[in-house]
Design a protein around this motif. Structure first.
Motif, PDB file in Angstrom:
ATOM      1  N   ASP A   1     -19.026  21.645  36.344  1.00 17.16           N
ATOM      2  CA  ASP A   1     -20.315  22.340  36.369  1.00 17.16           C
ATOM      3  C   ASP A   1     -20.850  22.588  34.969  1.00 17.16           C
ATOM      4  O   ASP A   1     -22.051  22.514  34.731  1.00 17.16           O
ATOM      5  N   ASP A   2     -19.952  22.903  34.031  1.00 19.36           N
ATOM      6  CA  ASP A   2     -20.355  23.319  32.688  1.00 19.36           C
ATOM      7  C   ASP A   2     -19.276  22.855  31.709  1.00 19.36           C
ATOM      8  O   ASP A   2     -18.150  23.376  31.735  1.00 19.36           O
ATOM      9  N   VAL A   3     -19.616  21.904  30.875  1.00 20.60           N
ATOM     10  CA  VAL A   3     -18.638  21.345  29.932  1.00 20.60           C
ATOM     11  C   VAL A   3     -18.137  22.403  28.956  1.00 20.60           C
ATOM     12  O   VAL A   3     -16.942  22.466  28.661  1.00 20.60           O
ATOM     13  N   VAL A   4     -19.024  23.236  28.449  1.00 21.75           N
ATOM     14  CA  VAL A   4     -18.611  24.256  27.480  1.00 21.75           C
ATOM     15  C   VAL A   4     -17.631  25.232  28.127  1.00 21.75           C
ATOM     16  O   VAL A   4     -16.590  25.553  27.555  1.00 21.75           O
ATOM     17  N   ALA A   5     -17.941  25.692  29.336  1.00 19.58           N
ATOM     18  CA  ALA A   5     -17.033  26.614  30.033  1.00 19.58           C
ATOM     19  C   ALA A   5     -15.705  25.937  30.361  1.00 19.58           C
ATOM     20  O   ALA A   5     -14.638  26.565  30.254  1.00 19.58           O
ATOM     21  N   ALA A   6     -15.754  24.670  30.744  1.00 21.15           N
ATOM     22  CA  ALA A   6     -14.518  23.935  31.032  1.00 21.15           C
ATOM     23  C   ALA A   6     -13.662  23.811  29.780  1.00 21.15           C
ATOM     24  O   ALA A   6     -12.438  23.993  29.827  1.00 21.15           O
ATOM     25  N   ARG A   7     -14.301  23.522  28.655  1.00 18.79           N
ATOM     26  CA  ARG A   7     -13.558  23.419  27.394  1.00 18.79           C
ATOM     27  C   ARG A   7     -12.912  24.762  27.057  1.00 18.79           C
ATOM     28  O   ARG A   7     -11.746  24.807  26.657  1.00 18.79           O
ATOM     29  N   GLU A   8     -13.661  25.842  27.207  1.00 26.76           N
ATOM     30  CA  GLU A   8     -13.112  27.170  26.919  1.00 26.76           C
ATOM     31  C   GLU A   8     -11.930  27.487  27.830  1.00 26.76           C
ATOM     32  O   GLU A   8     -10.925  28.050  27.381  1.00 26.76           O
TER      33      GLU A   8
ATOM     34  N   HIS B   1      -4.388  26.071  27.498  1.00 26.85           N
ATOM     35  CA  HIS B   1      -3.603  25.064  26.767  1.00 26.85           C
ATOM     36  C   HIS B   1      -3.999  25.065  25.298  1.00 26.85           C
ATOM     37  O   HIS B   1      -4.637  24.124  24.812  1.00 26.85           O
ATOM     38  N   PRO B   2      -3.615  26.122  24.568  1.00 24.30           N
ATOM     39  CA  PRO B   2      -3.975  26.187  23.147  1.00 24.30           C
ATOM     40  C   PRO B   2      -3.485  24.950  22.391  1.00 24.30           C
ATOM     41  O   PRO B   2      -2.409  24.433  22.683  1.00 24.30           O
ATOM     42  N   GLY B   3      -4.292  24.480  21.494  1.00 22.01           N
ATOM     43  CA  GLY B   3      -3.896  23.342  20.682  1.00 22.01           C
ATOM     44  C   GLY B   3      -4.294  21.999  21.242  1.00 22.01           C
ATOM     45  O   GLY B   3      -3.951  20.963  20.662  1.00 22.01           O
ATOM     46  N   VAL B   4      -5.017  21.985  22.371  1.00 25.11           N
ATOM     47  CA  VAL B   4      -5.496  20.705  22.902  1.00 25.11           C
ATOM     48  C   VAL B   4      -6.350  20.033  21.838  1.00 25.11           C
ATOM     49  O   VAL B   4      -7.167  20.675  21.167  1.00 25.11           O
ATOM     50  N   ASP B   5      -6.165  18.737  21.674  1.00 27.05           N
ATOM     51  CA  ASP B   5      -6.923  17.961  20.689  1.00 27.05           C
ATOM     52  C   ASP B   5      -8.204  17.452  21.342  1.00 27.05           C
ATOM     53  O   ASP B   5      -8.152  16.662  22.287  1.00 27.05           O
ATOM     54  N   TRP B   6      -9.346  17.918  20.851  1.00 24.73           N
ATOM     55  CA  TRP B   6     -10.646  17.476  21.345  1.00 24.73           C
ATOM     56  C   TRP B   6     -11.121  16.318  20.487  1.00 24.73           C
ATOM     57  O   TRP B   6     -11.227  16.438  19.275  1.00 24.73           O
ATOM     58  N   VAL B   7     -11.377  15.192  21.109  1.00 28.01           N
ATOM     59  CA  VAL B   7     -11.777  13.972  20.412  1.00 28.01           C
ATOM     60  C   VAL B   7     -13.250  14.040  20.024  1.00 28.01           C
ATOM     61  O   VAL B   7     -13.638  13.659  18.923  1.00 28.01           O
TER      62      VAL B   7
ATOM     63  N   LEU C   1      -7.600  14.889  24.529  1.00 24.87           N
ATOM     64  CA  LEU C   1      -6.361  14.130  24.701  1.00 24.87           C
ATOM     65  C   LEU C   1      -5.394  14.947  25.540  1.00 24.87           C
ATOM     66  O   LEU C   1      -5.195  16.145  25.292  1.00 24.87           O
ATOM     67  N   ASP C   2      -4.777  14.283  26.530  1.00 25.65           N
ATOM     68  CA  ASP C   2      -3.709  14.962  27.262  1.00 25.65           C
ATOM     69  C   ASP C   2      -2.449  14.922  26.388  1.00 25.65           C
ATOM     70  O   ASP C   2      -2.468  14.341  25.295  1.00 25.65           O
ATOM     71  N   PRO C   3      -1.346  15.538  26.817  1.00 24.34           N
ATOM     72  CA  PRO C   3      -0.152  15.582  25.965  1.00 24.34           C
ATOM     73  C   PRO C   3       0.395  14.214  25.558  1.00 24.34           C
ATOM     74  O   PRO C   3       1.078  14.104  24.541  1.00 24.34           O
ATOM     75  N   ASP C   4       0.093  13.159  26.341  1.00 22.31           N
ATOM     76  CA  ASP C   4       0.585  11.825  26.004  1.00 22.31           C
ATOM     77  C   ASP C   4      -0.440  10.974  25.272  1.00 22.31           C
ATOM     78  O   ASP C   4      -0.213   9.794  25.039  1.00 22.31           O
ATOM     79  N   GLY C   5      -1.590  11.556  24.956  1.00 20.46           N
ATOM     80  CA  GLY C   5      -2.605  10.827  24.210  1.00 20.46           C
ATOM     81  C   GLY C   5      -3.630  10.101  25.063  1.00 20.46           C
ATOM     82  O   GLY C   5      -4.466   9.370  24.528  1.00 20.46           O
ATOM     83  N   THR C   6      -3.617  10.294  26.379  1.00 19.52           N
ATOM     84  CA  THR C   6      -4.624   9.698  27.245  1.00 19.52           C
ATOM     85  C   THR C   6      -5.931  10.459  27.054  1.00 19.52           C
ATOM     86  O   THR C   6      -5.945  11.696  27.061  1.00 19.52           O
TER      87      THR C   6
END
Length: 135
Positions: free
Chosen positions: A87-94, A100-106, A121-126
């Motif tokens: 529904d909301d990308v910003v809310a989903a990111r938050e 999951h602190p430390g998620v790498d946002w491409v 990126l998921d934990p395996d880099g997908t």
């Protein structure tokens, strides 16, 4: 964060027309959109063909949006990422960052035509895309 639906798989191809024709012929796909890099800038400066295959989309790119922006090094051909509608990308990111602190946002959130998108990126880099339909 719960996505609304699974939306698409994105592929990188050396020959967009040949790859699109394969999915159209082999899987009874219908080409629903073509985009030219000349018509965009940044993330939208990509050549692409979108197909409807069964009840989902397959996007075939000459390069990924995050390659076009320089957020990643050039990637090999094959599967680039898959995308979920939210529904909301910003809310989903938050929500993801909180759980999951430390998620790498491409990349993103950024506009891509009538979409707001972000890639992580998921934990395996997908690479996973979040997609919000906007007007």
């Amino acid at each position: 964060m719960t996505p609304n639906s699974f939306f698409h798989v994105a592929l990188k191809a050396n020959d967009l027309d040949a790859t699109a024709a394969f999915y159209a012929d082999a899987f009874d796909g219908t080409i629903i959109e073509r985009g030219s890099a000349d018509d965009g800038e940044g993330a939208t400066a990509v050549e692409h063909v979108a197909l409807e295959v069964a009840d989902k989309r397959v996007y075939v790119f000459d390069r990924a949006p995050y390659e076009a922006t320089g957020d990643v090094e050039p990637m090999p051909t094959g599967v680039l990422h898959f995308g979920f509608v939210v529904d909301d990308v910003v809310a989903a990111r938050e929500a993801i960052d909180a759980d999951h602190p430390g998620v790498d946002w491409v990349m993103g959130p950024d506009r891509f035509g009538d979409l707001r998108i972000a890639f992580l990126l998921d934990p395996d880099g997908t690479i996973v895309e979040l997609i919000e339909h906007v007007e």
